[in-house]
Design a protein around this motif. Structure first.
Motif, PDB file in Angstrom:
ATOM      1  N   VAL A 171     -36.011 -28.985  51.429  1.00 19.99           N
ATOM      2  CA  VAL A 171     -37.186 -28.494  52.158  1.00 19.99           C
ATOM      3  C   VAL A 171     -38.005 -27.561  51.265  1.00 19.99           C
ATOM      4  O   VAL A 171     -37.570 -27.153  50.188  1.00 19.99           O
ATOM      5  CB  VAL A 171     -36.770 -27.754  53.452  1.00 19.99           C
ATOM      6  N   ASP A 172     -39.198 -27.219  51.750  1.00 17.94           N
ATOM      7  CA  ASP A 172     -40.109 -26.329  51.026  1.00 17.94           C
ATOM      8  C   ASP A 172     -39.495 -24.922  50.918  1.00 17.94           C
ATOM      9  O   ASP A 172     -39.109 -24.322  51.926  1.00 17.94           O
ATOM     10  CB  ASP A 172     -41.440 -26.277  51.776  1.00 17.94           C
ATOM     11  N   ARG A 173     -39.423 -24.382  49.722  1.00 16.94           N
ATOM     12  CA  ARG A 173     -38.851 -23.056  49.514  1.00 16.94           C
ATOM     13  C   ARG A 173     -39.741 -21.930  50.035  1.00 16.94           C
ATOM     14  O   ARG A 173     -39.303 -20.790  50.173  1.00 16.94           O
ATOM     15  CB  ARG A 173     -38.556 -22.844  48.015  1.00 16.94           C
ATOM     16  N   GLN A 174     -40.996 -22.234  50.320  1.00 21.06           N
ATOM     17  CA  GLN A 174     -41.930 -21.212  50.778  1.00 21.06           C
ATOM     18  C   GLN A 174     -41.515 -20.645  52.139  1.00 21.06           C
ATOM     19  O   GLN A 174     -41.750 -19.471  52.434  1.00 21.06           O
ATOM     20  CB  GLN A 174     -43.346 -21.803  50.863  1.00 21.06           C
ATOM     21  N   ILE A 175     -40.862 -21.477  52.958  1.00 20.43           N
ATOM     22  CA  ILE A 175     -40.397 -21.023  54.276  1.00 20.43           C
ATOM     23  C   ILE A 175     -39.432 -19.852  54.104  1.00 20.43           C
ATOM     24  O   ILE A 175     -39.532 -18.813  54.765  1.00 20.43           O
ATOM     25  CB  ILE A 175     -39.686 -22.172  55.023  1.00 20.43           C
ATOM     26  N   GLY A 176     -38.476 -20.023  53.196  1.00 22.36           N
ATOM     27  CA  GLY A 176     -37.497 -18.967  52.940  1.00 22.36           C
ATOM     28  C   GLY A 176     -38.111 -17.744  52.293  1.00 22.36           C
ATOM     29  O   GLY A 176     -37.695 -16.611  52.569  1.00 22.36           O
ATOM     30  N   ARG A 177     -39.094 -17.969  51.416  1.00 22.93           N
ATOM     31  CA  ARG A 177     -39.751 -16.829  50.743  1.00 22.93           C
ATOM     32  C   ARG A 177     -40.396 -15.898  51.764  1.00 22.93           C
ATOM     33  O   ARG A 177     -40.363 -14.677  51.603  1.00 22.93           O
ATOM     34  CB  ARG A 177     -40.802 -17.347  49.756  1.00 22.93           C
ATOM     35  N   LYS A 178     -41.008 -16.465  52.783  1.00 19.10           N
ATOM     36  CA  LYS A 178     -41.656 -15.649  53.813  1.00 19.10           C
ATOM     37  C   LYS A 178     -40.635 -14.796  54.551  1.00 19.10           C
ATOM     38  O   LYS A 178     -40.891 -13.628  54.874  1.00 19.10           O
ATOM     39  CB  LYS A 178     -42.408 -16.550  54.795  1.00 19.10           C
ATOM     40  N   ILE A 179     -39.471 -15.377  54.840  1.00 17.59           N
ATOM     41  CA  ILE A 179     -38.410 -14.616  55.519  1.00 17.59           C
ATOM     42  C   ILE A 179     -37.909 -13.491  54.617  1.00 17.59           C
ATOM     43  O   ILE A 179     -37.770 -12.340  55.037  1.00 17.59           O
ATOM     44  CB  ILE A 179     -37.250 -15.555  55.914  1.00 17.59           C
ATOM     45  N   LEU A 180     -37.659 -13.815  53.354  1.00 14.07           N
ATOM     46  CA  LEU A 180     -37.159 -12.810  52.408  1.00 14.07           C
ATOM     47  C   LEU A 180     -38.168 -11.681  52.222  1.00 14.07           C
ATOM     48  O   LEU A 180     -37.790 -10.512  52.086  1.00 14.07           O
ATOM     49  CB  LEU A 180     -36.853 -13.473  51.064  1.00 14.07           C
ATOM     50  N   ARG A 181     -39.435 -12.023  52.249  1.00 11.36           N
ATOM     51  CA  ARG A 181     -40.486 -11.020  52.087  1.00 11.36           C
ATOM     52  C   ARG A 181     -40.450 -10.010  53.237  1.00 11.36           C
ATOM     53  O   ARG A 181     -40.702  -8.815  53.046  1.00 11.36           O
ATOM     54  CB  ARG A 181     -41.848 -11.707  52.011  1.00 11.36           C
ATOM     55  N   ARG A 182     -40.131 -10.478  54.439  1.00 10.48           N
ATOM     56  CA  ARG A 182     -40.033  -9.581  55.591  1.00 10.48           C
ATOM     57  C   ARG A 182     -38.936  -8.548  55.403  1.00 10.48           C
ATOM     58  O   ARG A 182     -38.984  -7.460  55.974  1.00 10.48           O
ATOM     59  CB  ARG A 182     -39.765 -10.381  56.879  1.00 10.48           C
ATOM     60  N   TYR A 183     -37.924  -8.905  54.604  1.00 11.77           N
ATOM     61  CA  TYR A 183     -36.819  -7.985  54.339  1.00 11.77           C
ATOM     62  C   TYR A 183     -37.019  -7.222  53.034  1.00 11.77           C
ATOM     63  O   TYR A 183     -36.104  -6.550  52.556  1.00 11.77           O
ATOM     64  CB  TYR A 183     -35.504  -8.769  54.278  1.00 11.77           C
ATOM     65  N   GLY A 184     -38.198  -7.331  52.474  1.00 12.72           N
ATOM     66  CA  GLY A 184     -38.506  -6.602  51.247  1.00 12.72           C
ATOM     67  C   GLY A 184     -37.878  -7.190  50.006  1.00 12.72           C
ATOM     68  O   GLY A 184     -37.691  -6.494  49.004  1.00 12.72           O
ATOM     69  N   ILE A 185     -37.504  -8.482  50.081  1.00 12.70           N
ATOM     70  CA  ILE A 185     -36.873  -9.131  48.927  1.00 12.70           C
ATOM     71  C   ILE A 185     -37.902 -10.018  48.233  1.00 12.70           C
ATOM     72  O   ILE A 185     -38.197 -11.127  48.670  1.00 12.70           O
ATOM     73  CB  ILE A 185     -35.670  -9.997  49.353  1.00 12.70           C
ATOM     74  N   GLU A 186     -38.471  -9.531  47.174  1.00 16.68           N
ATOM     75  CA  GLU A 186     -39.384 -10.326  46.362  1.00 16.68           C
ATOM     76  C   GLU A 186     -39.454  -9.701  44.973  1.00 16.68           C
ATOM     77  O   GLU A 186     -39.011  -8.575  44.752  1.00 16.68           O
ATOM     78  CB  GLU A 186     -40.770 -10.398  46.995  1.00 16.68           C
ATOM     79  N   GLY A 187     -39.956 -10.457  44.045  1.00 16.91           N
ATOM     80  CA  GLY A 187     -40.038  -9.950  42.675  1.00 16.91           C
ATOM     81  C   GLY A 187     -39.253 -10.812  41.711  1.00 16.91           C
ATOM     82  O   GLY A 187     -38.794 -11.901  42.055  1.00 16.91           O
TER      83      GLY A 187
END
Length: 368
Positions: A171-187
């Motif tokens: 599946v598209d990884r962007q779905i998970g990125r949005k969830i991780l972003r809500r938890y402050g996980i990005e970079g």
């Protein structure tokens, strides 16, 4: 229009089993868009909403008998339903649905089952008797085939295929990125996922995972995220393990759909898992995985991937687990390419389950 009734561990908020159901429905409907599917579920309304199928309550035998009587095939679908390790009673429930179907004269199929372990002498005798009455059995691994042979199931056609979830496309990884972003996980930091479960109230493996989690942060410079496959139970276990952990460790504390979990796993650089379907999700998404075994199904799946578990939960050590982590970390960039032929074969094998199910319906209609 053909009609199938599907029995399994559905409606209990277990992501792995819901993924199996989603995969079964997807493949069966692709092969026969007019197929009418009814699921036996602990939460019929949730099953209808999630999967867009009919559903009946799992303890309402009158309603179950009614839909079976109108069906062309009854499937006992996916997972490790026929075992008495996690529960000594559930195996009799799942056998009772198959027995009811046989009493009503309906074709029956075990669909990509993981068989065993079955330890009780009466359960083994009941499974031997029923297994030889079923019309078709597909199992998801060679170990399950061996278990059936040891049980004395000889009269029913048996085919080794693969877990239905392996038939799901990435599946598209962007779905998970949005969830991780809500938890402050990005970079730019790499991300390691951990999937845990409660097992017999043991504390040893939890202590090991807690220590290893801290070492992953220090030695790999990674962030760690705990993924719940069974909600909310896995969240509670993760809280016990990750207590007093630094901010670089995050617990995802919501319930996620199959697509969301697949996408979350697709954003990892490495997955460490106790839950079988967390490991399978990693395989589907081409993510390196490390499995810790509490059940033969873990070892069987990892063997099909050309790997083995790092250890069982009782004997795992920090040293063993860290050694395996460093090994997989060094090879993580080549994992997806290396594993692609294996996953492609398993995906084809998973598709065969649905083809055989529809062939069974066709043969049944021809005999009428």
């Amino acid at each position: 229009m053909s009609s199938i009734v599907v029995s399994g561990y559905y409606g209990f908020r277990n992501a792995g089993d819901e993924a199996m159901l989603a995969a079964m429905i997807e493949v069966l409907s692709d092969l026969d868009p007019k197929l009418n599917i009814t699921v036996i579920s602990a939460n019929p309304e949730d099953t209808k909403r999630r999967h867009g199928v009919h559903a009946v309550y799992w303890l309402n035998y009158w309603q179950i008998a009614k839909v079976i009587r109108k069906s062309d095939l009854v499937i006992s679908g996916g997972g490790s339903l026929l075992q008495d390790v996690t529960s000594v009673r559930s195996i009799y429930y799942y056998m009772s649905i198959l027995f009811l179907a046989k009493m009503l004269g309906k074709p029956t199929m075990l669909y990509a089952q993981g068989i065993g372990p079955i330890c009780g002498s009466f359960a083994r005798k009941a499974m031997r008797w029923l297994g030889n009455k079923i019309d078709l059995i597909t199992v998801r691994d060679e170990g399950s085939l061996e278990e059936l042979d040891n049980l004395g199931v000889k009269k029913t056609p048996i085919r080794v295929t693969a877990d239905p979830v392996l038939g799901i496309h990435p599946v598209d990884r962007q779905i998970g990125r949005k969830i991780l972003r809500r938890y402050g996980i990005e970079g730019a930091k790499p991300l390691v996922g951990i999937s845990v479960r409660e097992w017999r109230d043991w504390s040893h493996y939890k202590d090991i995972i807690s220590t290893v989690t801290a070492r992953i942060v220090d030695e790999l410079g990674a962030r760690v995220v705990y993924l719940p496959m069974q909600y909310p139970e896995d969240v509670e276990v993760a809280k016990k393990i990750a207590v007093d952990m630094p901010k670089s460790i995050v617990l995802l504390d919501e319930e996620y759909t199959t697509s969301e979990l697949l996408s979350l796993v697709g954003n990892l650089d490495l997955l460490i898992g106790i839950r079988l379907h967390a490991l399978i999700f990693a395989g589907v998404m081409g993510i390196p995985m490390i499995g810790m075994s509490y059940d033969p199904k873990i070892d069987r799946f990892l063997k099909s991937m050309g790997d083995e578990s790092v250890s069982d939960l009782q004997n795992v050590t920090v040293e063993k687990l860290m050694e395996k982590i460093h090994q997989e970390w060094q090879e993580k960039d080549s994992f997806a390419k290396t594993v692609e032929p294996v996953i492609s074969k398993l995906r084809r094998d998973a598709f065969v389950n649905a083809e055989l199910a529809l062939e069974l319906i066709s043969r049944g209609k021809t005999k009428r």
